[in-house]
Design an enzyme around this catalytic site. Structure first.
Site, PDB file in Angstrom:
ATOM      1  CG  HIS A 125      21.797 -10.575  -1.213  1.00 40.12           C
ATOM      2  ND1 HIS A 125      23.038 -10.987  -1.574  1.00 40.12           N
ATOM      3  CD2 HIS A 125      20.643 -10.650  -1.248  1.00 40.12           C
ATOM      4  CE1 HIS A 125      22.920 -10.880  -3.043  1.00 40.12           C
ATOM      5  NE2 HIS A 125      21.096 -10.872  -2.635  1.00 40.12           N
ATOM      6  CG  HIS A 145      16.484  -8.270  -2.999  1.00 38.36           C
ATOM      7  ND1 HIS A 145      17.037  -7.874  -3.478  1.00 38.36           N
ATOM      8  CD2 HIS A 145      17.020  -9.251  -3.485  1.00 38.36           C
ATOM      9  CE1 HIS A 145      18.106  -7.313  -3.668  1.00 38.36           C
ATOM     10  NE2 HIS A 145      18.791  -8.690  -3.757  1.00 38.36           N
ATOM     11  CG  HIS A 175      22.596  -8.272  -7.073  1.00 38.69           C
ATOM     12  ND1 HIS A 175      22.334  -7.596  -5.672  1.00 38.69           N
ATOM     13  CD2 HIS A 175      21.648  -9.703  -6.826  1.00 38.69           C
ATOM     14  CE1 HIS A 175      21.296  -8.144  -4.702  1.00 38.69           C
ATOM     15  NE2 HIS A 175      20.624  -9.176  -4.454  1.00 38.69           N
ATOM     16  CD  GLU A 182      21.514 -13.229  -9.278  1.00 42.27           C
ATOM     17  OE1 GLU A 182      21.485 -12.113  -9.271  1.00 42.27           O
ATOM     18  OE2 GLU A 182      20.951 -13.828  -8.556  1.00 42.27           O
ATOM     19  CG  ASP A 191      18.595 -13.181  -3.171  1.00 48.88           C
ATOM     20  OD1 ASP A 191      18.386 -11.838  -3.352  1.00 48.88           O
ATOM     21  OD2 ASP A 191      19.303 -13.680  -4.699  1.00 48.88           O
ATOM     22  CG  ASP A 192      14.947 -12.052  -3.931  1.00 48.15           C
ATOM     23  OD1 ASP A 192      14.123 -10.772  -3.434  1.00 48.15           O
ATOM     24  OD2 ASP A 192      15.137 -12.320  -4.595  1.00 48.15           O
TER      25      ASP A 192
HETATM   26  N1  ADE Z   1      15.699  -8.430  -7.145  1.00 53.52           N
HETATM   27  C1  ADE Z   1      15.415  -9.615  -5.499  1.00 53.52           C
HETATM   28  N2  ADE Z   1      16.699  -9.974  -5.822  1.00 53.52           N
HETATM   29  C2  ADE Z   1      17.326 -10.213  -7.208  1.00 53.52           C
HETATM   30  C3  ADE Z   1      18.469 -11.259  -7.058  1.00 53.52           C
HETATM   31  N3  ADE Z   1      18.966 -12.609  -6.895  1.00 53.52           N
HETATM   32  N4  ADE Z   1      19.294 -11.079  -8.181  1.00 53.52           N
HETATM   33  C4  ADE Z   1      18.662 -10.099  -9.154  1.00 53.52           C
HETATM   34  N5  ADE Z   1      18.298  -8.708  -8.656  1.00 53.52           N
HETATM   35  C5  ADE Z   1      17.327  -9.534  -7.389  1.00 53.52           C
HETATM   36 ZN    ZN Z   2      19.959 -10.153  -4.209  1.00 54.26          ZN
END
Ligand code: ADE
Ligand code: ZN
Length: 332
Positions: free
Chosen positions: A14, A16, A194, A197, A275-276
């Site tokens: 996971h 991005h 997703h 969340e 994630d990011d």
């Molecule tokens: N795009 C990038 N990170 C995300 C996240 N945590 N939730 C939804 N969309 C995303």
């Molecule tokens: Zn994500």
């Protein structure tokens, strides 16, 4: 514990790729492509990365992605992430990308996917890192837009293993994308989304029952439904959990409040992901470290989480067994 985390080979499921855009690269590409960014320096950027929910993050994340214009930009972005994988001992990665974020600005789909794929091919050749690419539909856009994107992806079917669903969750339930996911499945794509969340567990049910997904991204709200927990356990449906993200986006107040240990102890198939990472203060190892410093996570838990990252991946059984054997070897 930290040594164990660092020495184990891991998979990331996971991530991005646009969320791995570090401020230094953002500045370099902004200058090269003559794109305005609302920051004077790196310090300024760090200060802006203070989020109160998913949407406040997404606004900044989409603004940052505007510096990505050419195929080479996507190559550089992906290559920088690969260098982090080398540092982190991530040997397999399944990367999300958001084509609509770029095609909306006139960047060709081909430039995006080709830049990413060339970097991943070099990663395999130079470091032996294996990878898959998952294309996400932006859920704040329409299903019609998603159909257009699916069409654009068809010539690259060999390069894209699956489709996913990301962006603003609240108010954009999985049911909105039922038909396009059906078509993607018929075309042979794996499916992820997703779900759960920020939104409640009904979104997880929708993702399972209406989209027929193979894996849930986040899914932490499942804890509020005993019936769903039982189902997820029985099906061993993977949840790709992202602890740093959940704290930075205030899904949980603190690491001590995170429910990953409960999900894991219940017997769910949980993995740890970043994630990011450029926005959420760290890559996979830092996610593990934050958990270990705040929750009663044992060494056995770490091994389970790491093994789950391979078990829940989209690689074939032979490669899975090879990686799982490498984990066992590292443990000796
Ligand atoms: N795009 C990038 N990170 C995300 C996240 N945590 N939730 C939804 N969309 C995303
Ligand atoms: Zn994500």
């Amino acid at each position: 514990m930290i040594d164990l985390i660092k020495k184990l080979p891991k998979a990331e499921l996971h991530l991005h790729i646009e969320g791995s855009l570090e401020p230094e690269l953002m500045f370099r590409l902004a200058k090269k492509n003559k794109i305005d960014i609302p920051y004077n320096d790196i310090e300024d950027v760090r200060k802006a990365y203070d989020f109160s929910n998913l949407q406040t993050f997404l606004d900044i994340y989409y603004a940052g992605a505007k510096v990505l214009v050419t195929k080479d930009d996507f190559y550089d972005l992906t290559w920088e992430y690969i260098l982090k994988c080398v540092e982190e001992n991530i040997v397999h990665t399944e990367i999300f990308f958001d084509p609509q974020t770029h095609t909306e600005r006139g960047v060709p789909f081909t430039a995006v996917i080709t830049g990413i794929k060339e970097a991943l091919a070099d990663a395999k050749e130079k470091y032996g890192i294996t990878s898959c690419v998952i294309m996400c539909f932006l859920r704040h856009l329409s299903q019609e837009d998603a159909f257009v994107t699916l069409e654009e992806a068809m010539p690259f079917k060999e390069d894209i293993i699956g489709v996913g669903l990301d962006s603003s969750e609240l108010g954009n339930p999985p049911s909105k994308f039922k038909e396009v996911f059906k078509k993607a499945k018929e075309a042979g794509f794996k499916l992820v989304a997703h779900a759960g969340e920020e939104a409640d567990y009904s979104y997880i049910y929708e993702a399972l029952d209406l989209l027929n997904i193979d894996r849930i991204d986040h899914g932490v709200q499942s804890i509020n439904s005993p019936e769903l927990m039982t189902r997820l356990k029985n099906e061993q449906m993977p949840l790709t959990v992202c602890p740093n993200s959940n704290i930075e986006l205030r899904v949980f107040d603190t690491y001590k409040d995170h429910n990953i240990k409960e999900l894991l102890d219940y017997g769910l198939n949980i993995s740890v992901n970043s994630d990011d990472p450029a926005y959420f203060k760290g890559y996979v190892n830092q996610n593990f470290i934050n958990l270990c410093e705040n929750l009663p996570i044992t060494e056995d838990d770490i091994v389970t989480l790491v093994k789950n990252s391979f078990r829940a991946s989209f690689i074939d059984d032979e490669l899975k067994e090879k990686y799982l054997a490498q984990v066992d070897l590292a443990l000796q």
